[in-house]
Design an enzyme around this catalytic site. Structure first.
Site, PDB file in Angstrom:
ATOM      1  CE1 TYR A 155      -2.445   3.171   2.348  1.00 32.22           C
ATOM      2  CE2 TYR A 155      -3.684   2.571   0.501  1.00 32.22           C
ATOM      3  CZ  TYR A 155      -3.407   3.606   1.419  1.00 32.22           C
ATOM      4  OH  TYR A 155      -4.280   4.486   1.383  1.00 32.22           O
ATOM      5  CG  ASP A 250       5.788   3.505   0.529  1.00 33.06           C
ATOM      6  OD1 ASP A 250       4.697   3.617   0.545  1.00 33.06           O
ATOM      7  OD2 ASP A 250       6.072   4.413   1.695  1.00 33.06           O
ATOM      8  CE  LYS A 278       1.734   5.410   7.925  1.00 35.15           C
ATOM      9  NZ  LYS A 278       0.488   5.298   8.474  1.00 35.15           N
TER      10      LYS A 278
END
Ligand code: KE4
Length: 436
Positions: A155, A250, A278
């Site tokens: 994802y 990622d 994050k």
């Protein structure tokens, strides 16, 4: 209050949570601002959280929980870490944001480059989605190619091209994984199997000269935590270099999580582009993409790739991220590793004692339990796990005051604020849950 003179039927106060959920449902799709928060995968009423401190959160009905959601990764130092709160207060009181460059973004950019030397230059944005989609735009511009390879179960945010799922066979085009994504957008994304370099090689051979990039979570964490098997990342590095494609890590979850330098430091594999989010915002909205200077200088206004953002480099997010990174030293990572190992061992032995088929995927303070005997190596094996068993487990743990991410394919996040007692309490709750 005067004593009532007869039987009193006390109108039960509707739990405050029910009120908030009813109002939220009238405002937001599914009553939430991100799907996983609706608890559809685990059932039960999603909590309305009002506060958190350290490793604990409290809901509007006054219940407290040991928290393993941690906002899905940013809060590696726990909730309301004083240095982070002070950084946000200071930048907000200073009157930001300004729509102009600030010292805060310069300092955070420098701290990221110091920790990740492959990130020679970077651009801040406001989410991991923006960062991933922008990195792929750079890769397409740099190579003049259209196709992108991602992995099933990976994802990278909700940009159209990344919401693609495998077609019936390797040869067929990928299909949209969401309504509203066009067949054309999905067709430009090819699907490979995580931990299977041969599946990537086959896509390159089938599409010679057309693949711009391979994007990978160097430690898969959106199918549950599935570590790279030895050699997998190295082979991606070699395959992309050989075929003139860019390797995009990622590291939105793994960046500053699995090591101070992220997965690229932990596994000694250097990507061409890195996607971050994050932790680098310390809990405030943030994303970033970076890599070789020659690639990032393709981005406007230095080059022809357009990308922009009103609140990119928001000073409060930059300062919260910098305050966080400044506290992430070797002792913190050693503590996270020790607590992670203790939690893994405890969960595994609790399940074993109850005769439950359970495996644990873990890298450092990032872990997931799988209700299947052996730890999965790819998305097909993840899907063999029992989602109902996880849902029951989630409910039992919640009853015991342990808040797990409300989906079996999400990662649990330990923070530096978690204690040995928190872990012990979690293992005991799991022991009772497995017995039930
Ligand atoms: P955001 O756009 O949500 O900031 O980041 C997207 C993203 C990109 N890359 C990776 C590896 C990610 O894990 C994410 C977002 N992670 C999910 C948790 N699995 C966010 C939680 C949610 O969607 O509510």
């Amino acid at each position: 209050m005067t004593a009532p003179d007869g039987p009193v039927t006390v109108q039960a106060q509707p739990a405050a949570g029910a009120d908030w959920r009813r109002r939220a449902e009238s405002l937001f799709p599914g009553g939430v601002n991100s799907p996983v928060r609706a608890y559809r995968a685990v059932g039960g009423e999603p909590p309305i959280i009002v506060s958190g401190e350290g490793a604990t959160v409290r809901d509007v009905d006054g219940r407290t929980y040991v928290d393993y959601v941690g906002a899905f990764g940013p809060l590696i130092l726990g909730h309301a870490r004083p240095e982070v709160v002070e950084a946000v207060r200071r930048e907000t009181e200073a009157g930001g944001p300004f729509g102009a460059t600030t010292p805060a973004e310069v300092e955070l950019g420098g701290a990221i480059r110091d920790a990740m030397p492959s990130v020679e230059r970077l651009r801040f944005v406001s989410s991991g989605t923006e960062a991933a989609m922008s990195a792929l735009r750079v890769a397409r511009a740099a190579t003049g190619r259209d196709l992108v390879v991602k992995f099933e179960g990976g994802y990278h945010g909700h940009a159209d091209g990344l919401l693609a799922q495998a077609g019936s066979g390797l040869a067929t085009l990928s299909l949209p994984a969401s309504a509203g994504v066009t067949a054309e957008a999905a067709a430009q994304t090819l699907l490979a199997r995580y931990n299977d370099p041969a599946s990537v090689r086959a896509l390159f051979e089938r599409n010679p000269g057309r693949v711009a990039a391979v994007i990978v979570e160097p430690v898969a964490a959106n199918m549950g935590v599935v570590p790279p098997v030895p050699g997998f990342l190295e082979q991606l590095r070699e395959l992309t270099a050989r075929h003139g494609a860019l390797l995009v890590f990622d590291e939105v979850i793994t960046g500053f999580r699995v090591a101070r330098g992220g997965a690229q430091a932990r596994y000694h594999v250097t990507p061409d582009l890195t996607v971050l989010g994050k932790i680098i915002g310390g809990g405030m909205p943030v994303g970033a993409y970076g890599g070789r200077a020659g690639l990032l200088d393709l981005v406007a206004p230095a080059g022809p790739v357009y990308q922009a953002g009103t609140l990119s480099g928001h000073p409060a997010a930059m300062a919260a991220g910098l305050a966080t990174l400044r506290l992430l030293d070797a002792t913190v990572y050693a503590r996270l590793e020790r607590l992670g190992a203790r939690l893994e061992d405890g969960l595994r032995s609790a399940a074993g004692d109850a005769g439950r088929a359970l495996s644990v995927g873990r890298v450092g303070s990032l872990l997931t339990v799988f209700f299947r005997g052996s730890a999965p190596r790819d998305f097909d094996e993840v899907r063999e796990a029992d989602p109902e068993a996880f849902a029951r487990f989630h409910g039992a743990m919640r009853q015991a005051g342990i808040l797990l991410p409300p989906a079996s394919q999400e990662a649990w996040f330990l923070s530096a604020a978690h204690t040995d007692e928190d872990v012990e309490r979690t293992v005991e709750a799991a022991r009772a849950a497995f017995r039930a």
